[in-house]
Design an enzyme around this catalytic site. Structure first.
Site, PDB file in Angstrom:
ATOM      1  N   GLU A  12       0.850  -1.187   0.000  1.00 34.93           N
ATOM      2  CA  GLU A  12       0.000   0.000   0.000  1.00 34.93           C
ATOM      3  C   GLU A  12       0.884   1.235   0.000  1.00 34.93           C
ATOM      4  O   GLU A  12       2.118   1.148   0.052  1.00 34.93           O
ATOM      5  CB  GLU A  12      -0.953  -0.012   1.202  1.00 34.93           C
TER       6      GLU A  12
ATOM      7  N   HIS B 156      -8.496  10.013   3.679  1.00 37.74           N
ATOM      8  CA  HIS B 156      -8.183   8.953   2.724  1.00 37.74           C
ATOM      9  C   HIS B 156      -8.361   9.516   1.322  1.00 37.74           C
ATOM     10  O   HIS B 156      -9.399  10.105   1.006  1.00 37.74           O
ATOM     11  CB  HIS B 156      -9.081   7.736   2.938  1.00 37.74           C
TER      12      HIS B 156
ATOM     13  N   ARG C  88      -0.297   8.741   2.076  1.00 38.19           N
ATOM     14  CA  ARG C  88      -1.665   9.221   1.902  1.00 38.19           C
ATOM     15  C   ARG C  88      -1.790  10.741   1.862  1.00 38.19           C
ATOM     16  O   ARG C  88      -2.584  11.283   1.094  1.00 38.19           O
ATOM     17  CB  ARG C  88      -2.551   8.657   3.014  1.00 38.19           C
TER      18      ARG C  88
ATOM     19  N   HIS D 102     -10.740  10.249   7.420  1.00 34.94           N
ATOM     20  CA  HIS D 102     -10.527   8.814   7.569  1.00 34.94           C
ATOM     21  C   HIS D 102      -9.959   8.403   8.921  1.00 34.94           C
ATOM     22  O   HIS D 102     -10.502   7.531   9.581  1.00 34.94           O
ATOM     23  CB  HIS D 102      -9.594   8.332   6.458  1.00 34.94           C
TER      24      HIS D 102
END
Length: 895
Positions: free
Chosen positions: A132, A252, A301, A362
């Site tokens: 990720e 997010h 992110r 998020h």
């Protein structure tokens, strides 16, 4: 219009029922249930109570799609995971907290598997690992393709249901109550519905653990479930606990865009989709991430969210797109079945269509300040998971570290509570608690005592700021019949204001922030506090009050932090500013409003009394912290203490004694204590003081904590303690040799690089005195200076002209050099390699006009003869550069 301060207690009826527990855990996600199960395993006879706002299987954990990050590939290393986490955290991660996470994480994941969690495997039965954003290795384990959270929740719920753990569902926790000493003693709560228990009640418990999850519902659009209203952070604030870095809310980057008017919980498009090869693009098909970051679509992110927002602003669009059409239907159905189904439900076929995405609230990287064992600044109150700020995430959480944090720190909290209860019952020797006002910083806590700067909190947000006193440590548990009295001010917010709060926060305090937007939000939140009607206590008003409390703190912190860092993006301060803002914002609440303090970032947590002792010893705590950092890096390497990790269970607790193996003088106990604290061993009790003479077999200090942590800290702590005590012991021998003569023993600059301050402190502990610390403290003219200047008098005058008022010392090696130096006004003369007879002659010649030091060729056998000549000092370079270490050991006590 009268402006009430943020309430310190929620208006609520008096408790109508009471239950008793040894530990009450508030929250039923991965953090809460892991902790409850772990503690129940450590103490099978204890009563463990889990309180959850919804049903046991609800909460944020079950919505986690991506997975859990852990070093499970032999080609991966904890050092690489640590590096990726520190980079994502943008300079505010607590390195030791991250080291704990990445070294203990793999074992915690394996124990989760052993407890019944089923992760996806390949044809050979090996765990499937994916990648990720921000990770440079494939290290994410997942379950059900994209249903990791659901599988983890299922396994933990099943284990709890098969245990003796008691559960109260549909219960909103209201406030913490404390005993007479200020220690957490339980909570008040409201059970929604009818049954054996309903309405407002109380749980009395020896330890309270907040595992309540996040605060995403403070925004209009979020990935968080409806229950995530910041209840834990709000409760902690009302209880007087320190809350840290709440401005760092992670948005997010890829949340399914359902239209500009869509609010509430939004469907998440997991980062794992990009990890498998999906890319971001605008409406024209331009892949904009490849020019933004070296990892392109897999950047951290905050980088991706900002890039999306910039592109939206540049193009006038209200969303971007995620392109994963190349996956094909089979991969979508097998690898991402949940996301595939959600997209189809909303009329989007990701096999043939682009997926519209936009950032949404998020994850909260900040929260209730907690140390390496989850302890907050309120004794007996712990925080775990998203509600906590352990220092792991810094300014921006690395993907899939959140579930791992819940696992690792839940186990640590369980072990800490167990150790404390054993100590309280006499099973383990009593060990002193660190002063809890600053015991909660790994991270973090202690550096605030060294250098903290109060930041004003805008009046329209917080009212008048007052300094809040930390709660005093205590261990008294209230008697069952003791009434629950609390005279703190109460107030509630009209539940109809909830949508207004969320709307204002999304417009002015989300991904894009500025002084103008944040000021507008602050003003709007101020108006929300006022209502023309009486607000009745109920679930809706309690939740809305919590949301306003959290929103007010978040906005105040975001306004104060005038830089862009991680998930905090200020359009008016677009750059990262380490000189002014590489630090933390700590917030406390009093009856008159919020108090905010800026704490410079440091990688060492020290109890307050350790800091006080270092300062009293003339040592700079920040410098000691930096030295400990270096020493631990040398000792731990990339993977940590592999022997202890492999051989000692994570939850095992031990008590150990630091014992003298030889007679000597002790120095450096506070430094050793700081090493233990640095690795989370917070319970230390000193039995002697620095400067005391000890005999072989004397116990110097007792430490209690996780066995792994005690043994990992052992070598670093003893390296420093034995070295400093060796210097103090040798100094003590010289001091005793000249006792009664009037001469003093002092050191020189012959010290080990980086250790000068500590070594000179050890000399003082041994009864000696210090010469100059550095070349700038005083001028010392030696033979080479004399040669270069053309004579001792010439050298003296040159120094005096260049630095008027600076003390000047002159080293001479002949009697005939003394008179010219005295004529120039020398204050101190260093007699180098003089015989005893020559020293006596020099003393007579000087006749008190300057201080005299004897150096060179000194021995313990000749020390007294030298001292009796009348010199003021004996300079012994060997004190610091060649003193033998005092033999000191750490002995674990038997079970």
């Amino acid at each position: 219009m009268s402006i009430p301060a943020i309430p310190q207690r929620l208006t609520a009826p008096a408790p109508g029922w009471t239950v008793e527990a040894d530990v009450v855990v508030v929250g039923s996600g991965i953090a809460g249930l892991t902790l409850a199960l772990r503690y129940a395993g450590l103490d099978p006879g204890a009563k463990v109570l889990v309180v959850t706002k919804d049903v046991l299987s609800s909460g944020s954990t079950r919505w986690a799609q991506g997975g859990i990050a852990a070093v499970l590939d032999p080609r991966d290393t904890p050092a690489e995971h640590l590096s990726d986490t520190l980079i994502a955290g943008v300079g505010l991660c607590d390195e030791e907290a991250v080291r704990v996470l990445v070294t203990e994480g793999p074992g915690a994941v394996r124990r989760l598997i052993a407890a019944g969690a089923r992760f996806d495997t390949d044809d050979a039965g090996e765990l499937q690992l994916t990648r990720e954003g921000g990770h440079r290795r494939n290290r994410i384990v997942h379950a059900g393709g994209d249903a990791t959270g659901a599988e983890v929740q299922r396994a933990l719920v099943q284990a709890v249901q098969e245990s003796e753990i008691e559960v109260i569902e549909h219960a909103l926790v209201l406030d913490l109550f404390k005993d007479a000493a200020g220690r957490a003693a339980g909570v008040t709560l409201h059970v929604m519905g009818e049954g054996e228990r309903d309405g407002v009640g109380a749980v009395r418990a020896g330890a309270v653990v907040l595992a309540t999850g996040g605060m995403g519902q403070v925004y209009a659009a979020t990935t968080n479930p409806l229950v995530s209203t910041g209840d834990g952070v709000a409760l902690a604030l009302r209880a007087g606990a320190v809350v840290r870095d709440v401005e760092f809310v992670q948005f997010h980057p890829t949340v399914l865009w359902l239209g500009e008017d869509s609010t509430g919980q939004q469907p998440l498009i997991s980062e794992a989709v990009r990890g498998e090869g999906a890319v971001l693009a605008d409406a024209e098909g331009t892949r904009f991430m490849k020019d933004v970051h070296e990892l392109a679509d897999l950047a951290p992110r905050d980088v991706v969210a900002k890039a999306i927002m910039r592109r939206m602003r540049e193009t006038g669009a209200d969303h971007m797109y995620l392109d994963a059409r190349h996956f094909g239907e089979e991969k979508w159905r097998t690898r991402f079945p949940t996301i595939y189904s959600v997209c189809l439900e909303h009329g989007i076929d990701p096999v043939t269509q682009l997926i519209p995405v936009a950032p949404a609230a998020h994850y909260a990287s900040g929260g209730v300040r907690a140390d390496l064992h989850g302890r907050t600044s309120v004794p007996g109150l712990y925080a775990c998971g998203e509600v906590a700020c352990t220092g792991v995430h810094g300014a921006n959480r690395l993907a899939s570290n959140s579930l791992l944090e819940g696992l690792v720190f839940a186990e640590r909290i369980a072990a800490d509570i167990h150790a404390e209860r054993r100590a309280g019952s006499g099973e383990v020797t009593e060990a002193a608690h660190p002063a809890r006002g600053e015991a909660a910083g790994v991270a973090h806590a202690a550096q605030g005592e060294v250098a903290g700067v109060a930041h004003p909190v805008p009046d329209e947000v917080a009212g008048v700021a007052h300094a809040a006193q930390d709660e005093a440590a205590g261990t008294v548990r209230p008697a069952p019949g003791e009434p629950l009295t609390d005279d703190r001010p109460t107030s509630l917010i009209d539940p109809r204001a909830r949508a207004r709060i969320q709307g204002h926060m999304s417009r002015g305090a989300s991904v894009l922030r500025s002084q103008e937007s944040l000021s507008a939000v602050a003003k709007a939140l101020l108006s929300v506090r006022w209502t023309p009607v009486a607000v009745e206590p109920c679930t809706e008003s309690w939740e809305t009050t919590n949301l306003l409390t959290v929103a007010s703190v978040l906005v105040a912190a975001a306004r104060s932090r005038q830089e862009t860092r991680g998930s905090h993006w200020r359009e008016d301060f677009p750059d990262r500013d380490d000189a002014q803002w590489q630090g933390h914002l700590d917030v406390t609440l009093t009856g008159e409003g919020l108090t905010m303090n800026y704490r410079p970032h440091a990688n060492v947590a020290m109890p307050a009394h350790t800091i006080d002792d270092l300062v009293a010893a003339g040592l700079e705590p920040a410098e000691v912290s930096a030295l400990i950092d270096i020493a631990l890096r040398e000792d731990l390497g990339e993977a940590g203490d592999v022997t202890s990790i492999a051989t000692i269970p994570a939850g095992q607790v031990a008590t150990a004694d630091v014992v003298a193996r030889a007679d000597g003088v002790i120095a450096g106990l506070a430094v050793a204590e700081a090493v233990f604290a640095r690795l989370g061993v917070g319970r230390t009790e000193r039995h002697v003081k620095d400067g005391e003479r000890v005999s072989r077999g004397d116990v110097l200090m007792t430490v209690t904590g996780a066995t792994r942590d005690v043994l990992t800290a052992e070598r670093t702590a003893l390296n420093l303690l034995t070295h400093l005590s060796g210097i103090a012991s040798l100094t003590g021998r010289w001091v005793r040799a000249v006792e009664g003569t009037g001469a003093r023993i002092r050191d020189s600059r012959k010290t080990l690089p980086g250790l000068r301050a500590l070594e000179k402190y050890a000399v003082r502990a041994g009864g000696g005195v210090n010469h100059r610390m550095s070349l700038s403290d005083a001028a010392l003219i030696k033979d080479n200076h004399v040669v270069a200047s053309g004579g001792v008098a010439e050298a003296f005058r040159a120094v005096r002209n260049a630095y008027p008022g600076l003390p000047i010392e002159v080293e001479v090696d002949r009697i005939d050099q003394i008179e010219p130096v005295l004529a120039e006004g020398a204050e101190e003369i260093l007699l180098d390699n003089f015989t005893v007879d020559q020293l006596a002659e020099a003393v007579r010649l000087v006749d008190g006009r300057a201080r005299l030091e004897s150096s060179g060729g000194l021995t313990l056998e000749s020390a007294r003869d030298v001292a009796e000549t009348g010199v003021d000092y004996l300079a012994v370079g060997a004190l610091t550069h060649s003193a033998p270490a005092l033999d000191i050991a750490l002995d674990l006590r038997g079970n």
